[in-house]
Design a protein around this motif. Structure first.
Motif, PDB file in Angstrom:
ATOM      1  N   THR A 121     -13.668  -8.662   8.257  1.00 57.53           N
ATOM      2  CA  THR A 121     -14.004  -9.485   7.091  1.00 57.53           C
ATOM      3  C   THR A 121     -14.714  -8.665   6.028  1.00 57.53           C
ATOM      4  O   THR A 121     -14.421  -8.788   4.832  1.00 57.53           O
ATOM      5  N   ALA A 122     -15.646  -7.810   6.457  1.00 56.44           N
ATOM      6  CA  ALA A 122     -16.385  -6.973   5.504  1.00 56.44           C
ATOM      7  C   ALA A 122     -15.455  -6.005   4.783  1.00 56.44           C
ATOM      8  O   ALA A 122     -15.631  -5.741   3.582  1.00 56.44           O
ATOM      9  N   LEU A 123     -14.455  -5.477   5.480  1.00 57.70           N
ATOM     10  CA  LEU A 123     -13.494  -4.578   4.846  1.00 57.70           C
ATOM     11  C   LEU A 123     -12.693  -5.316   3.771  1.00 57.70           C
ATOM     12  O   LEU A 123     -12.491  -4.794   2.662  1.00 57.70           O
ATOM     13  N   CYS A 124     -12.229  -6.515   4.091  1.00 58.12           N
ATOM     14  CA  CYS A 124     -11.470  -7.297   3.115  1.00 58.12           C
ATOM     15  C   CYS A 124     -12.328  -7.638   1.898  1.00 58.12           C
ATOM     16  O   CYS A 124     -11.860  -7.571   0.754  1.00 58.12           O
ATOM     17  N   ASN A 125     -13.596  -7.981   2.134  1.00 53.37           N
ATOM     18  CA  ASN A 125     -14.503  -8.308   1.026  1.00 53.37           C
ATOM     19  C   ASN A 125     -14.808  -7.091   0.160  1.00 53.37           C
ATOM     20  O   ASN A 125     -15.214  -7.239  -0.994  1.00 53.37           O
ATOM     21  N   SER A 126     -14.618  -5.890   0.726  1.00 49.87           N
ATOM     22  CA  SER A 126     -14.930  -4.661  -0.008  1.00 49.87           C
ATOM     23  C   SER A 126     -13.714  -4.049  -0.685  1.00 49.87           C
ATOM     24  O   SER A 126     -13.804  -2.956  -1.239  1.00 49.87           O
ATOM     25  N   GLY A 127     -12.581  -4.737  -0.645  1.00 48.81           N
ATOM     26  CA  GLY A 127     -11.405  -4.256  -1.356  1.00 48.81           C
ATOM     27  C   GLY A 127     -10.353  -3.584  -0.498  1.00 48.81           C
ATOM     28  O   GLY A 127      -9.353  -3.067  -1.021  1.00 48.81           O
ATOM     29  N   PHE A 128     -10.525  -3.559   0.822  1.00 45.28           N
ATOM     30  CA  PHE A 128      -9.518  -2.977   1.717  1.00 45.28           C
ATOM     31  C   PHE A 128      -8.402  -3.989   1.972  1.00 45.28           C
ATOM     32  O   PHE A 128      -8.629  -5.197   1.992  1.00 45.28           O
ATOM     33  N   GLU A 129      -7.200  -3.484   2.217  1.00 48.22           N
ATOM     34  CA  GLU A 129      -6.056  -4.327   2.571  1.00 48.22           C
ATOM     35  C   GLU A 129      -5.456  -3.842   3.871  1.00 48.22           C
ATOM     36  O   GLU A 129      -5.290  -2.632   4.080  1.00 48.22           O
ATOM     37  N   GLN A 130      -5.100  -4.786   4.756  1.00 43.40           N
ATOM     38  CA  GLN A 130      -4.480  -4.420   6.026  1.00 43.40           C
ATOM     39  C   GLN A 130      -3.028  -4.035   5.783  1.00 43.40           C
ATOM     40  O   GLN A 130      -2.273  -4.758   5.130  1.00 43.40           O
ATOM     41  N   VAL A 131      -2.621  -2.890   6.342  1.00 41.70           N
ATOM     42  CA  VAL A 131      -1.253  -2.402   6.132  1.00 41.70           C
ATOM     43  C   VAL A 131      -0.482  -2.217   7.436  1.00 41.70           C
ATOM     44  O   VAL A 131       0.742  -2.066   7.405  1.00 41.70           O
ATOM     45  N   LEU A 132      -1.176  -2.217   8.586  1.00 40.75           N
ATOM     46  CA  LEU A 132      -0.484  -1.928   9.845  1.00 40.75           C
ATOM     47  C   LEU A 132      -1.294  -2.474  11.008  1.00 40.75           C
ATOM     48  O   LEU A 132      -2.527  -2.552  10.948  1.00 40.75           O
TER      49      LEU A 132
ATOM     50  N   TYR B 251      -6.592  -0.465   7.734  1.00 39.60           N
ATOM     51  CA  TYR B 251      -6.923  -0.948   6.393  1.00 39.60           C
ATOM     52  C   TYR B 251      -6.921   0.230   5.420  1.00 39.60           C
ATOM     53  O   TYR B 251      -7.284   1.352   5.787  1.00 39.60           O
ATOM     54  N   VAL B 252      -6.529  -0.064   4.180  1.00 45.09           N
ATOM     55  CA  VAL B 252      -6.476   0.971   3.143  1.00 45.09           C
ATOM     56  C   VAL B 252      -7.194   0.458   1.897  1.00 45.09           C
ATOM     57  O   VAL B 252      -6.975  -0.687   1.465  1.00 45.09           O
ATOM     58  N   TYR B 253      -8.035   1.319   1.356  1.00 48.47           N
ATOM     59  CA  TYR B 253      -8.703   1.052   0.073  1.00 48.47           C
ATOM     60  C   TYR B 253      -8.076   1.974  -0.964  1.00 48.47           C
ATOM     61  O   TYR B 253      -8.148   3.199  -0.842  1.00 48.47           O
ATOM     62  N   ASP B 254      -7.442   1.372  -1.973  1.00 50.42           N
ATOM     63  CA  ASP B 254      -6.810   2.150  -3.041  1.00 50.42           C
ATOM     64  C   ASP B 254      -7.671   2.018  -4.295  1.00 50.42           C
ATOM     65  O   ASP B 254      -7.702   0.951  -4.922  1.00 50.42           O
ATOM     66  N   PRO B 255      -8.390   3.071  -4.680  1.00 50.23           N
ATOM     67  CA  PRO B 255      -9.298   2.956  -5.827  1.00 50.23           C
ATOM     68  C   PRO B 255      -8.579   2.679  -7.140  1.00 50.23           C
ATOM     69  O   PRO B 255      -9.186   2.161  -8.080  1.00 50.23           O
TER      70      PRO B 255
END
Length: 342
Positions: free
Chosen positions: A302-313, A153-157
């Motif tokens: 789920t918590a990562l997705c709710n916090s703005g992360f996106e799955q990339v790989l 997962y990646v969070y891009d500010p």
């Protein structure tokens, strides 16, 4: 011909060249195994590696034909000294005049790594391979078994809807504590409570300190210069460690990284911990944040997705249990000449 080379960051250099070449629609090499950008930071200087047990041993082998590089493999030793991670496995794209195909080169390097493992007392080799690539069959033919999937997962500010990189409020986490050596056993029990039995059997960590060294790093307190800004936290809920999180600050072109594990009975800690990690990392330096998490940690995903992360790989986790070769004469049962003639 396959031969070892002295430790240089040859795989990392070629991976960087290949990454740039792909931007121009060209392949420099076919990477079956590679390290994520947050995992490929160079180990500490050699002097420190002899003083502090904070870096794995790295071995690199190349396949060549008349001094022309055809492919390479690299393994990194885990803290237990009984397992290797296959960090890189690749064949070069341009093999003009070579008699071997890319699959032949990859197979030869993989079998060579297995042979070297058996002669160095290594019991298991682990590998990460991108999901649904055809080379997975090559690993299966070599005896590797699939035991889990790992999601990146990646969070891009800069792409958040709020348009601001510092809008996160400080989460309320009264149980949050700085990592201490006495949390080693609690971290190990947290791992066992989160992890399915098939994964426990595949990874087979023998004790709590081995697992803690792999996840936390050195168990001894390090000066901030050596620690490079890395921080470990636990949520101590009294009867157990309810959650653990590691923050690794990026340097140069390397992004930040969050590592996270939450007990199934304390799922409410996941989102506040992630928010805390994002805020702390971005307060130090605004850059992308990576998080690698197992697929079976569904509430963490789920918590990562709710916090703005996106799955990339997505990568498949593989393990190969190695049969050791008998290299000492005293361990090989045989009849002496005199006894056989008696």
């Amino acid at each position: 011909m396959i031969r070892p080379v002295l430790y240089v960051d040859l795989p990392g250099i070629i991976y960087a060249i290949d990454h740039r070449a792909r931007g121009n629609q060209h392949d420099f090499a076919n990477f079956v195994c590679w390290l994520e950008s947050v995992e490929s930071a160079l180990p500490s200087p050699p002097v420190l590696r002899h003083i502090l047990p904070i870096s794995p041993v790295v071995r690199t082998w190349i396949c060549e034909d008349h001094w022309r590089l055809l492919g390479f493999a690299q393994v990194r030793e885990r803290p237990s000294h009984m397992a290797w991670d296959l960090s890189y496995l690749a064949s070069m794209a341009n093999r003009d005049g070579a008699q071997l195909t890319g699959d032949d080169i990859l197979s030869a390097l993989l079998e060579y790594a297995l042979e070297m493992a058996s002669t160095h007392g290594i019991l298991r080799i682990f590998a990460k391979v991108e999901d649904e690539v055809p080379e997975i069959e090559m690993f299966q033919r070599s005896g590797f078994q699939r035991y889990a999937r790992e999601l990146t997962y990646v969070y891009d500010p800069y792409q958040q809807k709020s348009g601001s990189t510092h809008v996160l409020a400080e989460p309320a986490l009264p149980s949050l504590r700085r990592w201490n050596r006495h949390h080693v056993w609690g971290l190990y029990q947290l791992y066992r409570s989160v992890t399915p039995q098939r994964v426990l059997t595949a990874e087979l960590y023998e004790n709590s300190e081995e697992y803690a060294r792999l996840q936390v790093g050195s168990l001894q307190p390090l000066p901030s210069f050596f620690g490079r800004g890395n921080e470990n936290y636990v949520c101590d809920v009294g009867v157990r460690v309810g959650a653990w999180m590691r923050l690794c600050r990026g340097h140069g072109s390397t992004p930040h990284r969050i590592s996270l594990m939450v007990h199934p009975e304390h799922t409410d800690l996941a989102e506040p911990l992630i928010q805390f990690g994002i805020k702390r990392l971005l307060d130090a330096d605004v850059r992308r944040i990576y998080c690698l998490v197992r697929e079976y940690d569904s509430f963490v995903n789920t918590a990562l997705c709710n916090s703005g992360f996106e799955q990339v790989l997505a990568k498949v986790l593989l393990v190969r249990h190695v049969a050791l070769l008998a290299t000492r004469q005293s361990t090989v049962p045989c009849w002496s000449r005199e006894r056989s003639m008696a």
